[in-house]
Design an enzyme around this catalytic site. Structure first.
Site, mmCIF file in Angstrom:
data_model
loop_
_atom_site.group_PDB
_atom_site.id
_atom_site.type_symbol
_atom_site.label_atom_id
_atom_site.label_comp_id
_atom_site.label_asym_id
_atom_site.label_seq_id
_atom_site.Cartn_x
_atom_site.Cartn_y
_atom_site.Cartn_z
ATOM 1 N N ARG A 245 -38.622 14.856 14.246
ATOM 2 C CA ARG A 245 -38.951 13.824 13.259
ATOM 3 C C ARG A 245 -39.666 14.436 12.062
ATOM 4 O O ARG A 245 -39.587 13.923 10.951
ATOM 5 C CB ARG A 245 -39.800 12.718 13.886
ATOM 6 C CG ARG A 245 -40.147 11.577 12.913
ATOM 7 C CD ARG A 245 -40.673 10.355 13.650
ATOM 8 N NE ARG A 245 -41.941 10.621 14.302
ATOM 9 C CZ ARG A 245 -43.133 10.535 13.703
ATOM 10 N NH1 ARG A 245 -43.207 10.235 12.422
ATOM 11 N NH2 ARG A 245 -44.241 10.755 14.381
ATOM 12 N N TYR B 268 -27.165 -4.039 -4.675
ATOM 13 C CA TYR B 268 -26.500 -4.122 -3.371
ATOM 14 C C TYR B 268 -27.268 -5.066 -2.443
ATOM 15 O O TYR B 268 -28.504 -5.062 -2.404
ATOM 16 C CB TYR B 268 -26.404 -2.723 -2.773
ATOM 17 C CG TYR B 268 -26.045 -2.676 -1.307
ATOM 18 C CD1 TYR B 268 -24.834 -3.173 -0.850
ATOM 19 C CD2 TYR B 268 -26.924 -2.125 -0.388
ATOM 20 C CE1 TYR B 268 -24.514 -3.129 0.500
ATOM 21 C CE2 TYR B 268 -26.613 -2.073 0.956
ATOM 22 C CZ TYR B 268 -25.399 -2.584 1.396
ATOM 23 O OH TYR B 268 -25.099 -2.541 2.730
ATOM 24 N N ASP C 146 -29.738 4.672 -7.493
ATOM 25 C CA ASP C 146 -28.804 4.739 -6.372
ATOM 26 C C ASP C 146 -27.476 5.260 -6.918
ATOM 27 O O ASP C 146 -26.794 4.576 -7.691
ATOM 28 C CB ASP C 146 -28.627 3.355 -5.743
ATOM 29 C CG ASP C 146 -27.824 3.391 -4.446
ATOM 30 O OD1 ASP C 146 -26.990 4.305 -4.285
ATOM 31 O OD2 ASP C 146 -28.029 2.509 -3.598
#
Length: 401
Positions: free
Chosen positions: A67, A121, A192
């Site tokens: 992680r 989005y 994005d």
């Protein structure tokens, strides 16, 4: 020890893709595999106490827990940073996780609102609603197609999140003008770039601060994994890494390797996607059943001048509206044979979906209307199949509407 030649200058995007996973930033050890291995391990041997302390303190490179960092994931991060010509990248478990991580980093220490646009989005819209209602992050949805309102909002922004082209209406936002206005208030700008891809648009040329991707889409290109990434124009700070480690939804090594595998053919795939996407957009313009086509590469696009400045090509995602409303849209979807009725985009296969029913379902009726998402809207992700066969399937599905 044989003499090593100096590292070459930055290669073209096509060459970067063909060699994805190999570092161009420092010479590799002798006799290493060309294809990176998969470090499918949760833990790593820390060595003795002094070695472990150096790893945790950041005084020496190393891994402790996947992680926190993983060799395969790091190889992907380097490849993605190279592809966008950024200084560093953080890899996440999904595109939405990348948005969350980028917003958290950008808004850290900032007092103004996160400025975005209502036609973003649907997944990002829902995420921002949650951040606003649960964590009380101030979010302003401003119509970016209204230059005055957009510019005024940027003056007091804490950070800016935008899509250009937007999904699914393919609206464009002037990146350079947005960055110049936002940076007057030191507000970071997040773009994005999933729809445009690094093949068709380079937001760092406009000095944006962060680029985010759903690596699920074109970068992987095989419709077989879920992932995301955020790429920084400046070197990554310890705080950015801390936020990512605790909030970013870290991707696993195998999914990272799948994206590395996909990157090897990314440039080749995008050339085919672009060719088919432009051809289908032009073809749909002449169909009597279609009332409007939304495609960033059309000469009569409302922001065509912006597109010419900041995009190399309109890409392969487009949307269109049918004259018969929702009934016509449902009939079209139900009659498709080659094109797959499915969410997502960027795979080698052509996909069709009705955003009002799928990606933007989480919006209320008024919010969808404000965003311009009609019940008759169809979004297409054009694949790399034979162009004639794509047209034939669209033609038979549209007929008799």
């Amino acid at each position: 020890m044989p003499h090593r030649p100096p590292l070459p200058p930055r290669p073209t995007l096509e060459t970067l893709c063909a060699h994805a996973g190999r570092s161009r930033r420092e010479p590799e050890p002798e006799n290493t595999p060309f294809v990176p291995s998969i470090a499918q391990s949760t833990i790593f041997h820390l060595g003795d106490s002094a070695q472990a302390e150096a790893i945790f303190a950041g005084a020496r490179p190393g891994y402790a827990y996947s992680r926190f960092g993983n060799p395969t994931v790091e190889a992907l991060a380097v490849a993605l940073a190279d592809l966008e010509d950024g200084a560093g990248a953080l890899v996440t478990s999904s595109g939405n996780a990348a948005v969350l991580c980028a917003v958290a980093i950008a808004m850290d220490g900032r007092n103004g609102p996160l400025v975005t646009h209502p036609d973003i989005y649907g997944g990002s819209f829902e995420l921002l609603q949650i951040l606003s209602s649960v964590l009380h992050v101030p979010v302003q949805f401003i119509d970016a197609q209204n230059p005055t309102a957009w510019s005024e909002a940027l003056v007091d922004a804490g950070a800016v999140l935008l899509e250009s082209p937007s999904n699914p209406l393919m609206r464009l936002i002037d990146l350079k003008a947005t960055v110049e206005a936002a940076h007057q208030n030191d507000a970071p700008v997040i773009v994005d770039n999933t729809i445009a891809t690094p093949f068709n648009q380079s937001p760092f040329l406009a000095n944006v601060d962060w680029i985010i991707h759903s690596t699920t889409k074109y970068l992987n290109g095989h419709s077989d994994m879920i992932g995301g990434a955020l790429i920084s124009r400046q070197p990554l700070t310890p705080n950015a890494r801390r936020i990512h480690k605790n909030l970013g939804g870290t991707v696993n090594a195998f999914d990272a390797w799948l994206v590395l595998r996909g990157l090897r053919t990314f440039a080749l795939r995008m050339a085919a996607h672009n060719h088919n996407g432009a051809a289908i957009a032009a073809w749909l313009l002449n169909r009597p059943e279609v009332s409007r086509v939304h495609y960033a590469g059309l000469p009569d696009h409302p922001q065509a001048a912006v597109g010419r400045r900041q995009m190399k090509h309109g890409g392969a995602v487009l949307s269109f509206e049918l004259k018969g409303g929702r009934a016509a849209a449902e009939r079209f979807i139900d009659r498709l044979r080659l094109i797959v009725h499915a969410v997502s985009l960027g795979g080698m296969e052509s996909l069709a979906t009705r955003p009002a029913m799928s990606s933007h379902r989480g919006m209320g009726d008024a919010e969808r209307e404000r965003a311009g998402i009609s019940d008759s809207l169809i979004r297409l992700s054009i694949g790399i199949e034979d162009l004639g066969e794509i047209k034939a399937d669209l033609g038979q599905a549209l007929a008799d509407h």
